[in-house]
Design a protein around this motif. Structure first.
Motif, mmCIF file in Angstrom:
data_model
loop_
_atom_site.group_PDB
_atom_site.id
_atom_site.type_symbol
_atom_site.label_atom_id
_atom_site.label_comp_id
_atom_site.label_asym_id
_atom_site.label_seq_id
_atom_site.Cartn_x
_atom_site.Cartn_y
_atom_site.Cartn_z
ATOM 1 N N PHE A 56 38.344 48.479 48.872
ATOM 2 C CA PHE A 56 39.471 49.320 49.244
ATOM 3 C C PHE A 56 38.933 50.662 49.736
ATOM 4 C CE2 PHE A 56 40.541 46.646 45.577
ATOM 5 C CZ PHE A 56 41.510 45.840 46.147
ATOM 6 N N SER A 57 39.778 51.489 50.249
ATOM 7 C CA SER A 57 39.347 52.814 50.693
ATOM 8 C C SER A 57 38.935 53.654 49.489
ATOM 9 C CB SER A 57 40.490 53.511 51.432
ATOM 10 O OG SER A 57 40.183 54.883 51.633
ATOM 11 N N PRO A 58 37.758 54.310 49.536
ATOM 12 C CA PRO A 58 37.380 55.197 48.431
ATOM 13 C C PRO A 58 38.433 56.263 48.159
ATOM 14 C CG PRO A 58 35.524 54.856 49.906
ATOM 15 C CD PRO A 58 36.712 54.228 50.564
ATOM 16 N N HIS A 59 39.154 56.669 49.199
ATOM 17 C CA HIS A 59 40.209 57.665 49.046
ATOM 18 C C HIS A 59 41.272 57.181 48.064
ATOM 19 C CE1 HIS A 59 43.606 60.208 50.996
ATOM 20 N NE2 HIS A 59 42.955 60.926 50.104
ATOM 21 N N LEU A 170 44.464 65.805 47.224
ATOM 22 C CA LEU A 170 43.903 64.584 47.795
ATOM 23 C C LEU A 170 44.877 63.897 48.746
ATOM 24 C CD1 LEU A 170 42.041 63.061 44.717
ATOM 25 C CD2 LEU A 170 41.002 63.767 46.873
ATOM 26 N N PHE A 171 46.152 64.015 48.482
ATOM 27 C CA PHE A 171 47.145 63.391 49.358
ATOM 28 C C PHE A 171 47.186 64.057 50.735
ATOM 29 C CE2 PHE A 171 49.105 61.710 45.400
ATOM 30 C CZ PHE A 171 49.181 60.382 45.778
ATOM 31 N N THR A 172 46.643 65.279 50.837
ATOM 32 C CA THR A 172 46.651 65.981 52.123
ATOM 33 C C THR A 172 45.368 65.763 52.917
ATOM 34 O OG1 THR A 172 45.674 68.039 51.254
ATOM 35 C CG2 THR A 172 48.067 67.766 51.034
ATOM 36 N N VAL A 173 44.366 65.101 52.303
ATOM 37 C CA VAL A 173 43.081 64.907 52.966
ATOM 38 C C VAL A 173 43.211 63.842 54.053
ATOM 39 C CG1 VAL A 173 40.684 64.172 52.649
ATOM 40 C CG2 VAL A 173 41.780 65.622 50.937
ATOM 41 N N ARG A 174 42.690 64.145 55.216
ATOM 42 C CA ARG A 174 42.711 63.198 56.329
ATOM 43 C C ARG A 174 41.420 62.385 56.312
ATOM 44 N NH1 ARG A 174 44.324 66.175 61.800
ATOM 45 N NH2 ARG A 174 44.347 63.985 62.437
ATOM 46 N N ILE A 175 41.565 61.077 56.276
ATOM 47 C CA ILE A 175 40.419 60.173 56.183
ATOM 48 C C ILE A 175 40.183 59.504 57.528
ATOM 49 C CG2 ILE A 175 39.472 58.154 55.010
ATOM 50 C CD1 ILE A 175 39.751 60.602 53.255
ATOM 51 N N ARG A 176 38.926 59.525 57.966
ATOM 52 C CA ARG A 176 38.569 58.881 59.232
ATOM 53 C C ARG A 176 38.231 57.415 58.986
ATOM 54 N NH1 ARG A 176 33.836 61.201 62.151
ATOM 55 N NH2 ARG A 176 32.807 60.258 60.378
ATOM 56 N N ALA A 177 38.336 56.640 60.053
ATOM 57 C CA ALA A 177 37.869 55.258 59.981
ATOM 58 C C ALA A 177 36.345 55.264 59.901
ATOM 59 C CB ALA A 177 38.327 54.472 61.197
ATOM 60 N N LEU A 178 35.794 54.263 59.230
ATOM 61 C CA LEU A 178 34.339 54.169 59.136
ATOM 62 C C LEU A 178 33.733 53.942 60.515
ATOM 63 C CD1 LEU A 178 33.727 52.003 55.958
ATOM 64 C CD2 LEU A 178 33.054 54.364 56.296
ATOM 65 N N PRO A 179 32.590 54.541 60.784
ATOM 66 C CA PRO A 179 31.925 54.281 62.061
ATOM 67 C C PRO A 179 31.496 52.823 62.159
ATOM 68 C CG PRO A 179 30.464 55.461 60.568
ATOM 69 C CD PRO A 179 31.816 55.453 59.924
ATOM 70 N N VAL A 180 31.620 52.268 63.342
ATOM 71 C CA VAL A 180 31.213 50.882 63.550
ATOM 72 C C VAL A 180 29.699 50.825 63.564
ATOM 73 C CG1 VAL A 180 31.306 48.918 65.113
ATOM 74 C CG2 VAL A 180 33.300 50.404 64.853
ATOM 75 N N GLN A 181 29.150 49.927 62.769
ATOM 76 C CA GLN A 181 27.700 49.813 62.683
ATOM 77 C C GLN A 181 27.320 48.345 62.653
ATOM 78 O OE1 GLN A 181 24.673 50.813 59.202
ATOM 79 N NE2 GLN A 181 25.488 52.689 60.082
ATOM 80 N N LYS A 182 26.455 47.975 63.560
ATOM 81 C CA LYS A 182 26.049 46.580 63.643
ATOM 82 C C LYS A 182 25.142 46.237 62.472
ATOM 83 C CE LYS A 182 23.833 43.229 66.704
ATOM 84 N NZ LYS A 182 23.123 43.025 67.993
#
Length: 404
Positions: A56-59, A170-182
């Protein structure tokens, strides 16, 4: 970082309040049990917490952990204020808190990759270390002040309020998608096998095993994890019971031990400020080895300190060097690790940080009793230095780089 700082302050406030509340109704042996009981689920479940952070998301995991800690602490505050519950309540609170920590620690370690660009990872680690130092410095004094004015129930309420503040932020923190890594071929094959077993429905044991296999396959990550284990074995005992024994043997008094440990904390805080300010570091692998060697040497040299002033100076050097070393270590691991395994790898680092060091305490005590405190310092400093020597012969560590 403000949310994390509030959580760390609440953590420090909670533990002092827990110990004080236990001491009012129990004997010293029972108090020690209450204080230690939370470490059991934290150590046992830490690797499972890493799996959950990867699933799941660490957030979300951090938010869930803070929710649990906030609720259980506020419930304990209400129980202490309205009644006189037995020791069982404090034991139950400590156990639940330990379970929540087992989820929180790997998740908070995996979160920086979703908060900042890869080239900012060192600065994020510096900010995290600074939050820990600030939180640890404020938590216990805050709890002590509140308990002096209103008692343990109020201190529990303040700790719960700090977790509520952390949760709100924490509810206001904006979370980015993980970078794509091969992934490498072995990782890809393992992912296909896991998909055949049911993907995310696969058992926790298989996912923990795959995380350990991943670390084994990555030379840099493997070496940094092993080095952290060695450093914790070599440094935790001298910096906890060792400094106290040294001050006793040399008639420095409690103030001598306090100054040495205090300057160590100041040095570590300065290291966090430096990492936050620098952001980037040339040749981080070589800097990692040098800082580890300097920190280990300062720990061993405490045995030769002729006065508390010199011991305090060595403590400051040790705090600065080992603080830099720890921040660089976490940054290198987070940069080198595949995002899909980051939670599990961070759970290993957290387990090394919180579970390995205490194992050396009785060994250090026995060595000090049998051969003298100075000899024990020398041996344990050499153990920590072994991590630097091993990394020196690792090409992966020497030439490790952070993203530009």
């Amino acid at each position: 970082m403000v949310a994390y700082t509030a959580s760390v302050v609440g953590n420090g406030c909670f533990f002092l309040a827990l110990g004080w509340a236990a001491s009012r109704t129990a004997a010293p042996a029972e108090v020690s049990v209450v204080m230690a009981v939370g470490a059991v689920p934290r150590a046992v479940l830490m690797l499972g917490g890493g799996v959950i952070a990867d699933r799941f998301s660490p957030h979300y995991v951090i938010i869930g952990s803070d929710m649990v800690r906030c609720a259980v602490i506020l419930a304990a505050a209400a129980a202490l204020a309205l009644a006189s519950p037995g020791l069982w309540l404090l034991v139950a609170v400590a156990l639940v808190f330990g379970v929540a920590d087992a989820l929180f620690l790997p998740a908070v370690g995996a979160l920086p990759a979703r908060l900042a660009d890869a080239e900012q990872v060192l600065r994020v680690q510096g900010m995290r270390s600074l939050a820990v130092r600030l939180g640890n410095s404020l938590g216990a004094p805050l709890a002590g002040l509140v308990m002096a004015l209103s008692g343990p129930a109020a201190a529990f309420a303040v700790a719960g309020g700090l977790f509520a503040l952390s949760l709100t932020l924490l509810f206001t923190v904006r979370i980015r998608a993980l970078p794509v890594q091969k992934p490498d071929p072995e990782t890809a094959a393992e992912g296909e096998a896991e998909g055949a077993r049911g993907g995310k429905a696969a058992g926790m044991w298989q996912e923990m095993t795959s995380g350990l296999q991943y670390v084994r396959r990555q030379p840099l990550v493997r070496m940094l994890v092993l080095a952290l284990v060695v450093v914790e074995l070599g440094c935790v005992a001298p910096l906890s019971i060792g400094v106290v024994l040294l001050a006793r043997d040399r008639d420095w008094g409690a103030s001598g031990a306090g100054w040495t440990l205090g300057t160590f904390s100041i040095g570590a805080a300065v290291s966090a400020l430096l990492l936050t300010t620098w952001g980037r570091l040339p040749r981080p692998g070589a800097f990692y080895i040098a800082s580890l060697a300097a920190g280990s040497a300062s720990i061993a040299s405490l045995a030769l300190a002729p006065s508390p002033l010199i011991a305090a100076a060595l403590g400051a050097v040790g705090g600065l060097a080992l603080g830099l070393n720890g921040g660089i270590s976490y940054a290198l691991v987070q940069s080198a690790c595949h995002p899909g395994y980051l939670g599990r790898v961070m759970s290993l680092l957290s387990l090394a940080s919180f579970g390995v060091g205490p194992l050396a305490l009785p060994v250090f005590g026995a060595a000090a009793a049998g051969f003298g405190t100075a000899a024990a310092f020398t041996v344990f400093g050499a153990i920590a230095g072994l991590g630097a020597v091993t990394c020196l012969f690792s090409t992966d560590v020497r030439h490790a780089e952070l993203p530009n």
